[in-house]
Design a protein around this motif. Sequence first.
Motif, PDB file in Angstrom:
ATOM      1  N   SER A  96       0.824  -1.207   0.000  1.00 40.18           N
ATOM      2  CA  SER A  96       0.000   0.000   0.000  1.00 40.18           C
ATOM      3  C   SER A  96       0.860   1.260   0.000  1.00 40.18           C
ATOM      4  CB  SER A  96      -0.937   0.006   1.209  1.00 40.18           C
ATOM      5  OG  SER A  96      -0.197  -0.053   2.417  1.00 40.18           O
TER       6      SER A  96
ATOM      7  N   ARG B 211       2.279   1.648  -3.517  1.00 37.16           N
ATOM      8  CA  ARG B 211       1.225   2.100  -4.448  1.00 37.16           C
ATOM      9  C   ARG B 211       0.898   3.575  -4.236  1.00 37.16           C
ATOM     10  NH1 ARG B 211      -4.473  -0.933  -4.373  1.00 37.16           N
ATOM     11  NH2 ARG B 211      -4.329  -0.265  -2.192  1.00 37.16           N
ATOM     12  N   GLU B 212       0.777   3.989  -2.973  1.00 36.63           N
ATOM     13  CA  GLU B 212       0.440   5.383  -2.705  1.00 36.63           C
ATOM     14  C   GLU B 212       1.540   6.328  -3.183  1.00 36.63           C
ATOM     15  OE1 GLU B 212      -0.948   8.230   1.028  1.00 36.63           O
ATOM     16  OE2 GLU B 212      -0.856   6.046   1.254  1.00 36.63           O
TER      17      GLU B 212
ATOM     18  N   ASP C 168       1.196   9.235  -6.014  1.00 38.63           N
ATOM     19  CA  ASP C 168       1.630  10.614  -5.732  1.00 38.63           C
ATOM     20  C   ASP C 168       2.547  11.134  -6.845  1.00 38.63           C
ATOM     21  OD1 ASP C 168       0.321  11.466  -3.484  1.00 38.63           O
ATOM     22  OD2 ASP C 168       1.765  10.565  -2.098  1.00 38.63           O
TER      23      ASP C 168
ATOM     24  N   GLN D 236      -6.219   7.610  -6.624  1.00 38.19           N
ATOM     25  CA  GLN D 236      -5.592   7.600  -5.311  1.00 38.19           C
ATOM     26  C   GLN D 236      -6.631   7.406  -4.208  1.00 38.19           C
ATOM     27  OE1 GLN D 236      -3.051  10.969  -4.578  1.00 38.19           O
ATOM     28  NE2 GLN D 236      -1.715   9.713  -3.291  1.00 38.19           N
TER      29      GLN D 236
ATOM     30  N   LEU E 202      -6.857   4.335  -1.489  1.00 35.00           N
ATOM     31  CA  LEU E 202      -6.951   4.526  -0.036  1.00 35.00           C
ATOM     32  C   LEU E 202      -8.142   3.756   0.536  1.00 35.00           C
ATOM     33  CD1 LEU E 202      -6.089   8.335   0.197  1.00 35.00           C
ATOM     34  CD2 LEU E 202      -4.675   6.422   0.968  1.00 35.00           C
TER      35      LEU E 202
ATOM     36  N   ASP F 182      -7.125   0.253   0.780  1.00 33.32           N
ATOM     37  CA  ASP F 182      -6.236   0.047   1.934  1.00 33.32           C
ATOM     38  C   ASP F 182      -7.037  -0.086   3.221  1.00 33.32           C
ATOM     39  OD1 ASP F 182      -4.092   0.205   0.256  1.00 33.32           O
ATOM     40  OD2 ASP F 182      -3.601   2.298   0.737  1.00 33.32           O
TER      41      ASP F 182
END
Length: 374
Positions: free
Chosen positions: A144, A147-148, A152, A175, A179, A182
């Motif tokens: 996670s 990926r985030e 970004d 995004q 989230l 997640d």
Amino acid sequence: MDGGAWHISSDEDAEQLVAELLDSARAVPYMVCSVPDRETEPRINTQLLAKVTLGIARIVVIPASRTWVLTQQLGKPLSVYNGALRAYMPGFSYDANPYAHRLFFTAASGNDERARSTLTALRWIAANESVRRFELGTDVLAFSAVREASLDVERQRLKQAGSAEIEQLRAAQAQIDALKDDVRRSAETQQWLSDEHKSIEEHAQSLEQQLRGAQFRIHQLLEQIKARGDEPDAGIRLPDNWDAFADWCDEVLSGRVVLSGRARREIKSAEFDDAQTAARCLLWLANEYRDSRINGASGDLRKPIDEGIHNDRCGADSFEFGWGPRRVPVEWHLKNGGNTRDPRRCLRIYYFWDEESQLVVIATMPAHIRTGAT
């Protein structure tokens, strides 16, 4: 990390292996695969095992000619030889429970099903240990987080390139969706951890009950032997030398007397010249002394127990000993007569009674300890 097995090729390699197995900072299991006598390779595909457990286990191949080093230094119950495989888990020590470090026996060449089953079991051991021991986000990079960070970067790239608002909005929405995903995965993981914790607690309680049951059964069988007028250890052959002493204790005194890791190490380099006298002392602890403690005595059995051997308080030589999470006072020892400190003639066996396990624990032997008083 090349995904290959470590092949032991010398006695020095084998001694290094022992040192790494005993390293308290070791974080991954060591899968030690022994080569059968008169064969040249283990009976499982160690290269495949090394590849699929990369980063969560270390695979070791040890030829038959080097396994004696493990047996000599760790004792037969904790060694591995003649084609067997052992998973040495983190926290392994000289006084480790052999059943906590699983031993697998391999079949003769040609039994592919047995080999596949063993490979699967070893992979599961490594995987389960990594989940239990490694902390996500600290020891292992979380997907996670990767990926985030990637999203970004993509969003910033679009902004700097002056992309259309619709493209930037699409990136922002991706995004947000990530989230949300997640959060959902975190909730599932939390529930899984809760279920696993409950299952492991139940399993631990079951194992503890089984251990207590086994200890009770040993005591029951000993009482039945005595009720028939026989001695439990009648006809027992005493060890001829210190090399065989620890294995003899494990085989003969199991469930009654246990050697600490420190005692095991000291036995390997013992200078006292009569291992059989020391063995008779442990038999007294396993029988008369242990029976007295189980029947409620305080343990104050200050008396001669053999020719020239006495059970007595340590006096100024008393000390505290680490046993599991506790510090235990050691206030009694078996000793031979005279005040000599010549290690060839001086026998001292420092011990204590562990009420919880109903065992006599040998803290240190066979030499006189060094303390502030000495």
